[in-house]
Design an enzyme around this catalytic site. Sequence first.
Site, PDB file in Angstrom:
ATOM      1  N   TYR A  56       0.442 -16.311 -14.028  1.00 15.46           N
ATOM      2  CA  TYR A  56       1.343 -15.534 -13.283  1.00 15.46           C
ATOM      3  C   TYR A  56       1.148 -16.891 -12.061  1.00 15.46           C
ATOM      4  O   TYR A  56      -0.274 -16.547 -11.490  1.00 15.46           O
ATOM      5  CB  TYR A  56       0.242 -13.830 -12.733  1.00 15.46           C
ATOM      6  CG  TYR A  56       1.119 -13.567 -11.636  1.00 15.46           C
ATOM      7  CD1 TYR A  56       2.697 -12.912 -11.431  1.00 15.46           C
ATOM      8  CD2 TYR A  56       0.319 -13.028 -10.430  1.00 15.46           C
ATOM      9  CE1 TYR A  56       3.020 -12.520 -10.658  1.00 15.46           C
ATOM     10  CE2 TYR A  56       1.197 -11.829  -9.821  1.00 15.46           C
ATOM     11  CZ  TYR A  56       2.323 -12.568  -9.603  1.00 15.46           C
ATOM     12  OH  TYR A  56       2.931 -10.907  -8.810  1.00 15.46           O
ATOM     13  N   TYR A 103       0.211  -0.993 -15.136  1.00 14.21           N
ATOM     14  CA  TYR A 103      -0.624  -1.472 -14.954  1.00 14.21           C
ATOM     15  C   TYR A 103      -1.613  -1.048 -13.713  1.00 14.21           C
ATOM     16  O   TYR A 103      -2.422  -1.018 -12.917  1.00 14.21           O
ATOM     17  CB  TYR A 103      -0.053  -3.139 -15.083  1.00 14.21           C
ATOM     18  CG  TYR A 103      -1.364  -3.754 -13.849  1.00 14.21           C
ATOM     19  CD1 TYR A 103      -2.228  -4.504 -15.060  1.00 14.21           C
ATOM     20  CD2 TYR A 103      -1.716  -4.451 -12.517  1.00 14.21           C
ATOM     21  CE1 TYR A 103      -3.036  -5.577 -14.495  1.00 14.21           C
ATOM     22  CE2 TYR A 103      -2.622  -4.896 -11.967  1.00 14.21           C
ATOM     23  CZ  TYR A 103      -2.836  -6.494 -13.064  1.00 14.21           C
ATOM     24  OH  TYR A 103      -3.973  -6.650 -12.195  1.00 14.21           O
ATOM     25  N   HIS A 104      -0.281  -1.407 -12.420  1.00 15.60           N
ATOM     26  CA  HIS A 104      -0.624  -0.886 -11.082  1.00 15.60           C
ATOM     27  C   HIS A 104      -1.568   0.615 -11.384  1.00 15.60           C
ATOM     28  O   HIS A 104      -1.578   0.891 -10.301  1.00 15.60           O
ATOM     29  CB  HIS A 104       0.424  -1.144 -10.476  1.00 15.60           C
ATOM     30  CG  HIS A 104       1.043  -2.343 -10.106  1.00 15.60           C
ATOM     31  ND1 HIS A 104       1.836  -2.625 -10.862  1.00 15.60           N
ATOM     32  CD2 HIS A 104       0.906  -3.657  -9.978  1.00 15.60           C
ATOM     33  CE1 HIS A 104       2.386  -3.709 -11.241  1.00 15.60           C
ATOM     34  NE2 HIS A 104       1.341  -4.030 -10.521  1.00 15.60           N
ATOM     35  N   LYS A 151      -2.777  -0.948   7.982  1.00 14.38           N
ATOM     36  CA  LYS A 151      -1.678  -1.692   6.963  1.00 14.38           C
ATOM     37  C   LYS A 151      -0.984  -2.566   7.546  1.00 14.38           C
ATOM     38  O   LYS A 151      -0.007  -2.131   7.846  1.00 14.38           O
ATOM     39  CB  LYS A 151      -1.576  -1.172   5.775  1.00 14.38           C
ATOM     40  CG  LYS A 151      -2.725  -0.164   4.833  1.00 14.38           C
ATOM     41  CD  LYS A 151      -4.057  -1.217   4.385  1.00 14.38           C
ATOM     42  CE  LYS A 151      -2.528  -1.989   3.217  1.00 14.38           C
ATOM     43  NZ  LYS A 151      -3.451  -3.144   2.569  1.00 14.38           N
ATOM     44  N   HIS A 157      -1.095  -2.817  -0.953  1.00 14.67           N
ATOM     45  CA  HIS A 157      -2.060  -2.885  -1.824  1.00 14.67           C
ATOM     46  C   HIS A 157      -3.133  -1.330  -1.689  1.00 14.67           C
ATOM     47  O   HIS A 157      -4.187  -1.779  -0.373  1.00 14.67           O
ATOM     48  CB  HIS A 157      -2.822  -3.382  -2.275  1.00 14.67           C
ATOM     49  CG  HIS A 157      -1.950  -4.395  -3.774  1.00 14.67           C
ATOM     50  ND1 HIS A 157      -1.325  -5.204  -2.963  1.00 14.67           N
ATOM     51  CD2 HIS A 157      -2.260  -3.770  -4.702  1.00 14.67           C
ATOM     52  CE1 HIS A 157      -0.993  -5.495  -4.710  1.00 14.67           C
ATOM     53  NE2 HIS A 157      -1.741  -5.282  -5.468  1.00 14.67           N
TER      54      HIS A 157
END
Length: 671
Positions: free
Chosen positions: A16, A170-171, A538, A544
């Site tokens: 990646y 995945y996440h 954030k 994330h």
Amino acid sequence: MAKLPERDRPWVMRTYAGHSSAAASNALFRRNLGKGQTGLSVAFDLPTQTGYDPDAELARGEVGRVGVPVAHLGDIRTLFDGIDLGLANTSMTINATAMWLLSLYVTVAREQGAPLASLAGTTQNDIVKEYLSRGTHIFPPGPSLRLTTDTIAWTVANCPKWNPVNICSYHLQEAGATPVQEVAFALATAIAVLDAVRDSGQVADFAAVAARISFFVNASVRFVEETAKMRAFGLLWDRILTDRYEISDKSAKRFRYGVQVNSLGLTESQPENNVQRIVLEMLGVTLSRDARARAVQLPAWNEALGLPRPWDQQWSLRMQQVLAFESDLLEYPDLFEGSHVMTALVDDLVAGATAELDRVLEMGGVVAAVESGYLKSALVASLAERRGRMERGEDVVVGVNRFPETEPSPLVAAGAAAIEQIDPAVESAAVESLLAWRAARTPADVDNALERLRQVAGGTGNLMEATLDCVRAGVTTGEWASVLRDVFGEYRAPTGLTGAVSAGASTVPGSALVAVRERVRRTAEELGAGRLRMLVGKPGLDGHSNGAEQIAVRARDAGFEVVYQGIRLTSAQIVAAAVEEDVDLVGLSVLSGSHLAAVASVLEGLRAEGLDDLPVVVGGIIPPSDAATLLASGVARVFTPKDFAITDVVDELVTVVREAHKLPILVIQAQ
């Protein structure tokens, strides 16, 4: 057991990659391909993923940080210069702007003379998981599913070898999903996508659609359980396509998936241990021939420290090559066929995932479950339970909560040189390039293309051709997304904090959390406040939010009143919230590498409001040198992944408040 007649062909091997600029990323791609990498996996920066040009306010500090900035056709030409897209296999992690990036890619392929039918690769185009975990969504679920549907319909007709959607479990795992939840929620998303394509009436051959659905999964260090999970995934996918969609073609029903092993499970403490973690995680998706990944990309050992260097990525590629070419793994049939242990594990996962999937479908499907907050709350609760087990020592993490003793690591002795550093000048160069691109365009062509996009978006037609027109006219990423924002609106996903209870929130008298609660209560009493108030912010485009949410949950359980407005806030919005809510503490969470610029902007805003004494703490993947800079600028504390004990972090937050008000030391022992 007899060997196979012929050794299996290895999976597609990727790393990646992408950062700073299209030219630098192109050089990295070409070096990696020269080292034996067989596919590309492109990381795009957060402005590109969320539909902003490099000169946008929210893009400040984020350009080129976690991926390559792509603002227009010129950038994508540079990114793939010298790479034959007719022969390449390219995965693009992009989501909300997936249609736009695919259109850029297709246009460059056409310029190269590559037949569209030869294009092979994947667009990560699962927007549902963005609402739950990764946070790079733009539009509400309905319009987002329309973009995915239109992309699928266009690629099935024009690029039959391309996977236009990557359903991402995945996440979900990173956000806290158990194996059962990971399988169930991902399959619920796949059903929503397939239903949307079917109901659109754009594709006659529905088996061709099913054949192009791919998945992107996570593999944790529990590699036996991960092997069972992948076998369960395949069984349930076959069952869904057979029973719900009446597809009989075995090839169309094959469970196609790529994998990156668990990046957020890597540790800052004793980071050399991440090497064996990565290898074990790779085994979970390669050992079982009947459930083997078709593409694998591995993180680097130092991703918990910062952006990996090319050498670190090479090491991860070599791990794959050693397994594929030196070991005998690819010489044998499935190693688990007939295993009673594996069969029982798979059966349990299938039963649990089926029950959870049925629950989601009874709610009206995955979109309804997102909008109700059910999925997000379930993930926040699961992650809290996982964190609680680690803090209690029930789940062992070597070098973190057991065996912390260590020799100095020569791998990180170089300090800042142990990770890739992004030159701040990258952002100004990207802005200059963008301005030059805009100046060289024909304004009428841009206006006409954007107006056509607006008209199609306001109707029911397929948006892909209008998007391709925008590419050819020189439209930028931000301009394309801005038109769709105007038509579709933006969406703020549920935070999942409502009703979430921290698994670490023990109610046993004398526990560590009870002691922290007493410190919170006594401090509020001394300040004459009803409750201590904490703002969790954030800043920028980092989506994330797992860490921020877990801190928010535990702080609330400790007695703080927590103000959390979700992701993607400007510094001005964070400052305004601090003023309006009259908070005692501001906690900023940044994992994208933009912490220096983001925190400086918030501090400047607080000082302009006369809040010089309001304490600010910061958490994220922050190198020691940057932590020192933040502390020197006035930040009270910096927390990084090594600070895994959340109750201890919350206890330190109480100390920060007391220090800011010059209150005496207050120690309350947990018994």
